[in-house]
Design a protein around this motif. Structure first.
Motif, mmCIF file in Angstrom:
data_model
loop_
_atom_site.group_PDB
_atom_site.id
_atom_site.type_symbol
_atom_site.label_atom_id
_atom_site.label_comp_id
_atom_site.label_asym_id
_atom_site.label_seq_id
_atom_site.Cartn_x
_atom_site.Cartn_y
_atom_site.Cartn_z
ATOM 1 N N ASN A 89 0.864 -1.188 0.000
ATOM 2 C CA ASN A 89 0.000 0.000 0.000
ATOM 3 C C ASN A 89 0.890 1.224 0.000
ATOM 4 O O ASN A 89 1.768 1.363 0.807
ATOM 5 N N SER A 90 0.672 2.115 -0.971
ATOM 6 C CA SER A 90 1.581 3.262 -1.089
ATOM 7 C C SER A 90 0.956 4.508 -0.501
ATOM 8 O O SER A 90 -0.251 4.683 -0.564
ATOM 9 N N ASN A 113 3.681 14.928 19.502
ATOM 10 C CA ASN A 113 2.764 15.108 18.368
ATOM 11 C C ASN A 113 3.450 14.930 17.022
ATOM 12 O O ASN A 113 2.849 15.159 15.987
ATOM 13 N N GLN A 114 4.747 14.575 17.036
ATOM 14 C CA GLN A 114 5.416 14.516 15.735
ATOM 15 C C GLN A 114 4.861 13.351 14.916
ATOM 16 O O GLN A 114 4.424 12.348 15.471
ATOM 17 N N PRO A 115 4.845 13.498 13.588
ATOM 18 C CA PRO A 115 4.275 12.426 12.758
ATOM 19 C C PRO A 115 5.116 11.159 12.878
ATOM 20 O O PRO A 115 6.338 11.236 13.001
ATOM 21 N N LYS A 116 4.419 10.000 12.878
ATOM 22 C CA LYS A 116 5.140 8.730 12.942
ATOM 23 C C LYS A 116 4.701 7.883 11.757
ATOM 24 O O LYS A 116 3.551 7.956 11.336
ATOM 25 N N PRO A 117 5.621 7.071 11.198
ATOM 26 C CA PRO A 117 5.221 6.239 10.057
ATOM 27 C C PRO A 117 4.171 5.222 10.491
ATOM 28 O O PRO A 117 4.254 4.676 11.589
ATOM 29 N N GLU A 118 3.174 4.994 9.592
ATOM 30 C CA GLU A 118 2.083 4.088 9.981
ATOM 31 C C GLU A 118 1.926 2.935 9.002
ATOM 32 O O GLU A 118 1.139 2.034 9.219
ATOM 33 N N GLY A 119 2.646 3.015 7.848
ATOM 34 C CA GLY A 119 2.420 2.007 6.798
ATOM 35 C C GLY A 119 2.974 0.651 7.171
ATOM 36 O O GLY A 119 3.555 0.449 8.228
ATOM 37 N N ASN A 120 2.785 -0.305 6.238
ATOM 38 C CA ASN A 120 3.349 -1.647 6.433
ATOM 39 C C ASN A 120 4.825 -1.616 6.061
ATOM 40 O O ASN A 120 5.266 -0.730 5.342
ATOM 41 N N GLN A 121 5.524 -2.650 6.525
ATOM 42 C CA GLN A 121 6.938 -2.735 6.169
ATOM 43 C C GLN A 121 7.043 -3.037 4.674
ATOM 44 O O GLN A 121 6.335 -3.883 4.159
ATOM 45 N N VAL A 122 7.933 -2.296 3.997
ATOM 46 C CA VAL A 122 8.091 -2.526 2.559
ATOM 47 C C VAL A 122 9.112 -3.629 2.353
ATOM 48 O O VAL A 122 10.179 -3.614 2.949
ATOM 49 N N ASN A 123 8.752 -4.585 1.501
ATOM 50 C CA ASN A 123 9.694 -5.674 1.257
ATOM 51 C C ASN A 123 10.642 -5.310 0.128
ATOM 52 O O ASN A 123 10.557 -4.237 -0.450
ATOM 53 N N CYS A 135 12.306 -0.070 6.138
ATOM 54 C CA CYS A 135 11.404 1.030 6.491
ATOM 55 C C CYS A 135 9.962 0.647 6.211
ATOM 56 O O CYS A 135 9.669 -0.308 5.490
ATOM 57 N N LYS A 136 9.047 1.470 6.756
ATOM 58 C CA LYS A 136 7.627 1.292 6.435
ATOM 59 C C LYS A 136 7.324 2.030 5.138
ATOM 60 O O LYS A 136 8.135 2.834 4.663
ATOM 61 N N ALA A 137 6.133 1.787 4.602
ATOM 62 C CA ALA A 137 5.797 2.339 3.282
ATOM 63 C C ALA A 137 5.810 3.861 3.281
ATOM 64 O O ALA A 137 6.126 4.484 2.272
ATOM 65 N N ASP A 138 5.469 4.479 4.434
ATOM 66 C CA ASP A 138 5.382 5.952 4.434
ATOM 67 C C ASP A 138 6.565 6.554 5.176
ATOM 68 O O ASP A 138 6.452 7.575 5.825
ATOM 69 N N ALA A 197 26.040 -4.234 3.235
ATOM 70 C CA ALA A 197 24.970 -4.057 4.232
ATOM 71 C C ALA A 197 24.011 -5.244 4.146
ATOM 72 O O ALA A 197 23.733 -5.744 3.053
ATOM 73 N N ILE A 198 23.534 -5.682 5.300
ATOM 74 C CA ILE A 198 22.554 -6.781 5.319
ATOM 75 C C ILE A 198 21.251 -6.225 5.899
ATOM 76 O O ILE A 198 21.081 -6.144 7.119
ATOM 77 N N PRO A 199 20.301 -5.797 5.033
ATOM 78 C CA PRO A 199 19.026 -5.276 5.562
ATOM 79 C C PRO A 199 18.283 -6.377 6.321
ATOM 80 O O PRO A 199 18.339 -7.542 5.934
ATOM 81 N N VAL A 200 17.604 -5.977 7.422
ATOM 82 C CA VAL A 200 16.857 -6.966 8.209
ATOM 83 C C VAL A 200 15.426 -6.485 8.426
ATOM 84 O O VAL A 200 15.145 -5.285 8.374
ATOM 85 N N THR A 201 14.542 -7.420 8.650
ATOM 86 C CA THR A 201 13.152 -7.070 8.939
ATOM 87 C C THR A 201 13.057 -6.594 10.378
ATOM 88 O O THR A 201 14.030 -6.670 11.134
ATOM 89 N N ALA A 202 11.856 -6.113 10.751
ATOM 90 C CA ALA A 202 11.670 -5.611 12.117
ATOM 91 C C ALA A 202 12.030 -6.689 13.133
ATOM 92 O O ALA A 202 12.493 -6.397 14.231
#
Length: 1447
Positions: free
Chosen positions: A1-2, A186-196, A618-621, A650-655
């Motif tokens: 979801n973008s 109150n700062q904005p926080k990312p809410e999207g799903n993790q991008v694969n 990262c998350k989608a947003d 670099a070895i990217p990792v999931t959450a």
């Protein structure tokens, strides 16, 4: 979801929005919000305004946003602003004048400035309670309205509400808590799903695809030898040469053969396969470069292409040298023409550039190449993992690294580009970029050969002359592809005249190499607007994103419409700064319009990871760093294993921490996200990232905002550098721009203030420093643009030489420690109990006990100095007491006991007969340093008068020195002045009348020729407590204070000094001091009479004409004990440091103790450099020490000849601000060395008392030094009968403990510390450390600062700062620095001074004043007169070079 799916409404809108126009509109709106706040403009001396640009007569070409000069023929139209996106922003000045008296904002107290007056000293002729509506300085001088109104404006601007203060703290290794940025709830926080991980399309299989790039070259060179490979143009745009594939192949072969077989050193081949070779070719010679590049590949050598070094001081050249050195390069290839242009040494060889290894230069023009032998054939291998070439890259910090690209990567990258760009055989491509690196190399030298394409190379020099040249070449060669940067599109827009006859219909692809830049979108849109009518199709524009590490990361494929034309991707700037993507439709002000850079490359995988720490997805947003895994990226930083691992493996990792792939990814250094349709968006580069208080800002975005503020009027469009510098644990933003020569001061200042406001509104971030430099003075990158890291380096070194500076530390620095809240003090009784419980002794100490000496005969006989002199005149009449030296080092006059006695008698007769004086009258003695002064002093005692020694006025400087003389004469109520004939004339002269009222002088007697009359009887005081003399001195705070010395105190003082220094008639001591007050007076006039030793008198003024006078005298007379002042020590250190020949024959090994007479904290650095400098002349390191005295007691400590050496301790400077002593190790951060001020004198008792509660303090606690001794002064002598005010200075009692003893308060802060050493009596030695005068301290942010500490930091900030003084005015810290250098350096100092005071003292400097050397007034003791300076500044009398008001 973008996060970016367009809404239906915006799809229907589908209108093309020019993003730059949006930005300019935003800036206009932002600035309109600010009702122009009047900021105080810096004041500048006229001579500094005439800042010529470096090339005075060539007006610099204007420049574009990406940093390149706008060509000459375009400038004429540049100003017309006919293009929508170049709309010039013009704001009318709405001045919000504020006429009411503004409150003092810096403390939060509403205290009206108009009535704020510094405390008037009791001596200044202004009764208390006097108030006036004009601002005045301490001397009652009306303040110049210019200075005060500017300070007023500054205070007005500081009243703006600050950004909310930060809540949390991190402890800076001590209790000074620096605030640390806490996330805003109150700062904005990312809410999207993790991008694969995204996968690109697979690499297609191509039949007969060559196994390596060299195989392709061999194929085309042998089968298609006539096919054109590369056409080079000259600066007129004429094709000078076309290189065919056959020629490229044969020449590369020749070069490879020559390199391997013909270059030898000591009969060994110079090169072997795998060696690195530098390629040094100008941008105008792509043909030679291509031959050199492929020749190296054929010889299995590794080419390292670099820029042509033009001078020894090129920006960044040293780092290139470092790269060549670390790559082990020994050979550089170049062309004949280029070699001729390089700077040469006397031998005719090319010079070795700064930081470069020694290179052999080889010219590859045809005549230098050998024909390959018949049996020699290069090995054209399949592409392997071996290194093919090294591309250089300069990092944000300015270091240069080499990125290695393997043969396999090079081939894979060519394959991927061929597929993504749809390249086909024999296509024509126009290349405007630098062919040595990045996209210019990838498309114009490598992929083109893979596909047998024909490249038209456009040199930078041609673009400067004719910015339309690339479009004309596209048109005339019917090129299918063009590779450009946004600036090339931007320039061509400005040259409108010649656009009519061109057509771009042949283009199927316009590759925009810097499509990831925030301003490229506006260039693309504007370019399309203009050239759509000339055959340019919207889907032809293909922005791409690339990085040196990952090569091409993404590119928009041909035939795709840009997403933002369907729906503008407008992101909230505020959310972006928190790394969160939010589409913003409402808020017009702070938004960023971004364009996509297409899809990822064929055969690659991509993911977006967190910027800091472990690479979590990262998350989608969420914005993160783009990472790529493909066979077509760089492989390493040459020779740098550590950072290679971090970036290329670099070895990217999931959450959950699970690796996303077994393959390593390469970090691209690009910040972005993946949008709808898997399009890649880039919103910044890691290199341009500035993290301020936890929010991320992109340097390019800030530049774009600055450009939208009246871009063309005052500064050059493309010559703006933005970077961050670390100050006080956070990044601070600095913006540097080149100012046009015709811009006025007012205009530039206006522009600067608006840029600040625009950046504040749009990015919600403060700019720490904004500097304008003269045209053409910023360091340039090789092909236009500003060399950012070099600019930053110059800024930090103070070598930028700006002509305008605006610092805004008040708005930016929000992480200062909280102002100190004073805690309710612990009572004195609890303090003592606390110390007892802690096992700490009360801090008190005393010198040797003299009570048993009180009773003997000598003590009684020596009670009155007049008696002593008579006794000596009878018993040892011819014993020499004084010897005065002149500047030649010869004896000017002497005095034996009898001579002095006789002269004193004559003076006494003259006083009684001519002056008709009575016993007890006061007499001012105005003499130059010498024997006359001493004789008249005893003459007064003989006549029963009270003498006051006064420094004579300076004939060349009556205006400032005479009023002090007049003041002392009046305040001391002198009935008569004794002086020389010359000075008498001066006092009554016309010049004197201009400075003071000469009619009101009392009787003036000259003592040059007095009658030889016998004195009937010498006056005998009725009691030892009678007044003997008055001692007047002007304190550093500008207060004139006279103290009363009784006969008992005078003889006790002499006795203590005699005992401490072991003085006897057989001794000689040398004195280089002013004889008018304090210990200097006592040593010059009193001690020889008491102890009978001979004093060699050296007037300090004589050192001005003969620096070595004092030290030569010490050596000549073999003196064991000598006294001097800090100013004398400084004159010797500065004056003799360079001319040691003056000191031939001087031997200082006789000196046992050399004491600096001072009323301040010992100046360790000066005494140490003095000791070091004269060590070679035999001066023992242990000999130099200091004394300490003050008004209430002129001699408290004095090293003397016996006893342990002075000790040094290190204390924490931050603890001192809180009135605490914290001992630390030498060299620890914030440590301050303090040296003991000599030994406590015999008969003197010292205790440390709390400044407020007056209770005794414990060992090593900071408090006021109190002193009790027989030679304390008995009180102040003042006019207004205000003795009551100061009574407790002389008769203070402790509030607890020993409440009986009477103490005198010195007004100095210090502490006592028991040491491990033992003194003469066998007791443990107590050391007294003086920290500084209470009157001098500055109370800022609730803490106590000593000016000397701030000044020491400032003097270290830049080599051209000769001296510095600080004071406060309306709670602003004012720093005055003397500039010893050219006035061009003046403005460099503003930022450096502000930085160092913030870093080391946590204070914001309010005003920086830069003045000429010698402006800071210094008294005879070598102390700075900071209050005089303050008065001079406020009355606008300093003639400063520059005054900067920090916002």
């Amino acid at each position: 979801n973008s996060p970016l799916h367009p809404t239906t409404e915006s799809r229907e809108r589908g209108k093309r929005v020019s993003s730059a126009y949006v930005h300019t509109e935003a800036v206009q709106a932002a600035l309109a919000k600010y009702k122009e706040r009047k900021m105080p403009m810096p004041s500048k001396r006229r001579s500094v305004l005439v800042h010529s640009s470096v090339e005075t007569y060539t007006p610099p070409a204007a420049q574009t946003s990406c940093g390149c000069p706008i060509p000459a023929n375009v400038q004429s139209q540049a100003g017309q602003g006919s293009l929508g996106f170049l709309k010039l922003l013009c704001l009318c000045c709405i001045s919000a004048e504020n006429h009411s008296a503004p409150p003092d904002v810096t403390t939060g107290l509403v205290e009206y400035l108009h009535h704020e007056r510094p405390q008037v000293a009791s001596v200044r002729g202004v009764p208390r309670g006097y108030s006036s509506s004009i601002l005045e300085t301490a001397d009652g001088v009306p303040v110049n309205s210019r200075v005060s109104s500017k300070i007023q404006q500054l205070l007005n601007t500081l009243k703006r509400p600050k950004r909310p203060p930060l809540k949390e703290f991190f402890v800076d290794d001590f209790e000074e808590l620096l605030e640390v940025q806490q996330p805003d709830p109150n700062q904005p926080k990312p809410e999207g799903n993790q991008v694969n991980v995204l996968k690109g399309e697979p690499l297609g299989v191509v039949t007969n695809w060559p196994p390596s790039l060299l195989a392709a070259l061999q194929r085309w060179g042998t089968t298609q030898s006539k096919a054109p490979c590369l056409t080079a143009l000259d600066t007129t745009g004429k094709a000078v040469y076309t290189l065919t594939y056959g020629k490229l192949w044969s020449r590369s072969l020749k070069l490879a053969y020559t390199l391997l077989n013909k270059l030898t050193t000591k009969n060994e081949p110079l090169l072997k396969p795998g060696d690195r070779v530098a390629l040094v070719f100008p941008n105008s010679d792509p043909v030679m470069f291509m031959v050199a590049f492929y020749g190296c590949l054929l010889a299995e050598l590794i080419p390292v292409p670099i820029e042509v070094p033009l001078t020894r001081k090129d920006a960044g050249s040293q780092q290139i040298g470092f790269l060549l050195g670390s790559c082990g390069v020994t050979l550089a290839l170049t062309t004949d023409a280029c070699q001729k242009g390089l700077p040469k040494a006397q031998t005719g060889e090319v010079v070795t550039f700064k930081g470069w290894p020694r290179l052999m230069w080889f010219v590859i023009d045809g005549k230098h190449l050998a024909k390959p032998a018949k049996d020699w054939h290069p090995q054209v291998r399949d592409a392997s993992a071996e290194i093919a070439y090294i591309e250089y890259k300069t990092s944000k910090e300015g270091s240069t690294v080499g990125i290695t690209v393997s043969h396999a990567s090079m081939l894979a990258h060519c394959h991927a580009l061929t597929q993504a760009c749809g390249y086909s055989e024999a296509e024509t491509l126009t290349n405007v970029l630098d062919f040595k690196r990045e996209a210019g190399l990838w498309h114009g030298v490598l992929t083109s050969v893979m596909n047998r394409m024909h490249v038209i190379s456009i040199p930078y020099a041609l673009m400067k002359v004719n910015p339309l040249s690339w479009i004309q070449k596209v048109c005339s060669y019917k090129a299918r592809v063009a590779v450009v940067k946004s600036r090339d599109m931007h320039w061509s827009l400005l040259a409108q005249r010649d656009q009519r006859d061109v057509s771009l219909s042949s283009l199927r692809m316009l590759i925009v190499a810097d499509g990831a830049n925030p301003w490229s979108i506006s260039s693309c849109d504007a370019f399309l607007n203009v050239f759509q009518s000339r055959g340019l199709r919207p889907e032809v524009i293909c922005p791409c994103a690339s990085s040196s590490e990952a090569l091409t990361v993404a590119i928009r494929r041909q035939g795709y419409l840009p997403l933002h034309q369907v729906t503008p991707t407008v992101l909230s700037m505020n959310c972006l700064s928190f790394g969160v993507i939010r589409v913003d439709t409402e808020e017009k002000l702070s938004v960023l319009t971004v364009q996509d850079v297409g899809q990822i490359m064929p055969g690659a995988s991509m993911c977006v990871v967190k910027v800091d720490g472990t690479p979590y997805l990262c998350k989608a947003d969420e914005v993160g760093e783009i990472c790529v895994n493909s066979g077509a990226t760089g492989t390493a930083y040459f020779g740098l294993l550590g950072i290679t691992k971090n970036v290329f493996e670099a070895i990217p990792v999931t959450a959950a921490g699970i690796p996303v792939s077994d393959q390593p990814f390469t970090r691209t250094g690009l910040l972005g996200f993946v949008g709808p349709d898997y399009l890649v968006f880039v919103v910044g580069k890691l290199d341009g990232l500035m993290t301020v208080s936890g929010r991320r800002h992109n340097a390019d975005d800030v530049v774009a905002t600055a450009l939208a503020v009246e871009p063309m009027k005052f500064v050059y469009r493309g010559r703006i550098a933005v970077f961050s510098v670390p100050v006080l644990h956070d990044d601070r933003i600095v913006l540097v721009a080149e100012q046009r020569p015709d811009a006025s001061e007012e205009d530039s200042f206006q522009w600067m203030s608006r840029v600040l406001q625009a950046i504040d509104s749009i990015h919600q971030v403060g700019v720490y420093c904004l500097a304008l430099v003269p045209a053409n003075t910023l360091p340039k990158a090789p092909l236009g643009g500003i060399h950012i890291s070099e600019t930053k380096q110059r800024f930090l070194e103070g070598a930028l030489h700006p002509c305008n500076v605006l610092m805004c530390p008040h708005t930016c620095v929000t992480n200062l420690p909280k102002p100190r809240q004073k805690q309710p003090d612990v009572g004195p009784a609890s303090m003592i109990v606390g110390n007892l419980v802690a096992g700490k002794r009360i801090a008190q100490a005393s010198g040797r006990d003299v009570s048993q000496l009180e009773d003997n005969d000598q003590a009684r006989k020596f009670l009155y100095l007049a008696d002593v002199l008579q006794w000596r005149a009878q018993t040892t009449p011819d014993h020499p007491l004084f010897l005065l030296l002149n500047s030649k080092g010869t004896v000017a006059s002497t005095a034996s006991c009898i001579q002095l006695h006789k002269r004193a008698e004559r003076v006494a007769v003259a006083l009684m007969e001519k002056g008709r004086l009575n016993v007890g009258d006061h007499v001012a003695l105005v003499y130059p340093p010498g024997v006359d002064l001493i004789a008249t002093f005893y003459g007064c005692l003989y006549a029963g008068c009270v003498p006051i020694t006064v420094r004579p006025p300076h004939p060349q400087n009556l205006a400032t020195t005479l009023p002090t003389v007049k003041m002392i004469v009046e305040v001391s109520k002198s009935a008569c002045i004794l002086t020389t004939q010359a000075i008498m004339k001066l006092l009554r002269s016309k010049e004197a009348a201009a400075a003071v009222d000469i009619k009101t002088w009392p009787t003036i007697l000259d003592t040059d020729d007095m009658p030889k009359k016998k004195l009937a009887s010498v006056f005998r005081p009725t009691s030892p407590d009678m007044l003997a003399y008055l001692d007047f001195s002007v304190s550093t705070t500008g207060i004139l204070a006279g103290v009363k010395m009784s006969h008992a105190a005078t003889s006790a003082l002499c006795r203590s000094i005699k005992l401490q220094c072991e003085l006897y008639p057989s001794r000689q001591i040398a004195i280089c001091l002013d004889p008018y007050c304090g210990l200097g007076f006592a040593l010059w006039c009193l001690c020889s009479i008491y102890s009978g030793h001979q004093s060699i008198l050296v007037p300090p003024l004589e050192l001005e004409s003969n620096v070595s006078l004092w030290l030569s005298a010490v050596s000549q007379y073999k003196v064991r004990v000598t006294f001097c002042s800090y100013s004398v020590m400084e004159i010797c250190t500065k004056g003799l440091g360079t001319q040691t020949d003056v000191l031939r024959g001087v031997n200082l090994s006789c000196v046992r103790t050399c004491m600096v007479v001072a009323e301040e904290r010992p100046r360790i650095s000066l005494t140490q450099s003095f000791s070091k400098l004269f060590k070679d002349l035999g001066l023992s390191a242990r000999a130099v020490s200091t004394t300490f005295g003050c008004r209430v007691n002129v001699a408290i400590c004095l090293q003397g000849t016996a006893g342990p050496d002075p000790t040094t301790v290190y204390v924490d400077m931050r603890a001192l601000r809180h009135d605490r002593v914290r001992l630390v190790e030498r060299g620890s951060p914030h440590s301050l060395p303090l040296m003991e001020s000599g030994k406590i004198l015999p008969g003197v008792k010292v205790i440390i008392a709390h400044t407020e509660t007056k209770g005794p303090l414990g060992d090593s606690h900071l408090g006021e030094i109190w002193v009790s001794s027989p030679h304390n002064a008995t009180g102040y002598y003042t006019v207004y009968g205000e003795e009551a005010l100061h009574a407790d200075h002389f008769t203070a009692r402790l509030s607890f403990g020993d409440t009986q003893t009477l103490w005198a308060r010195t007004g100095y802060l210090g502490f006592l510390r028991r040491t491990e050493l033992t003194d003469a009596s066998g007791e443990r030695h107590d050391a007294l450390y003086v920290v500084g005068s209470l009157d001098e301290t500055l109370e800022l942010r609730g803490m106590r600062y000593h000016p000397i500490d701030i000044e020491t930091s400032v003097i270290r900030a830049h080599k051209s700062i000769a001296e510095c003084a600080v004071f406060t005015w309306t709670n602003l810290l004012v720093v005055v620095v003397e500039l010893e250098g050219s006035e061009q350096e003046a403005l460099d100092l503003v930022a450096l001074v502000t930085n160092v005071v913030l870093e080391e003292h946590y204070l914001i400097v309010g005003v920086v004043v830069i003045v000429d050397p010698g402006v800071i007034p210094i008294n005879s003791r070598g102390e700075k007169q900071r209050m005089h300076l303050r008065d001079g500044f406020l009355a606008d009398q300093l003639d400063p070079i520059y005054v900067a008001y920090n916002m």
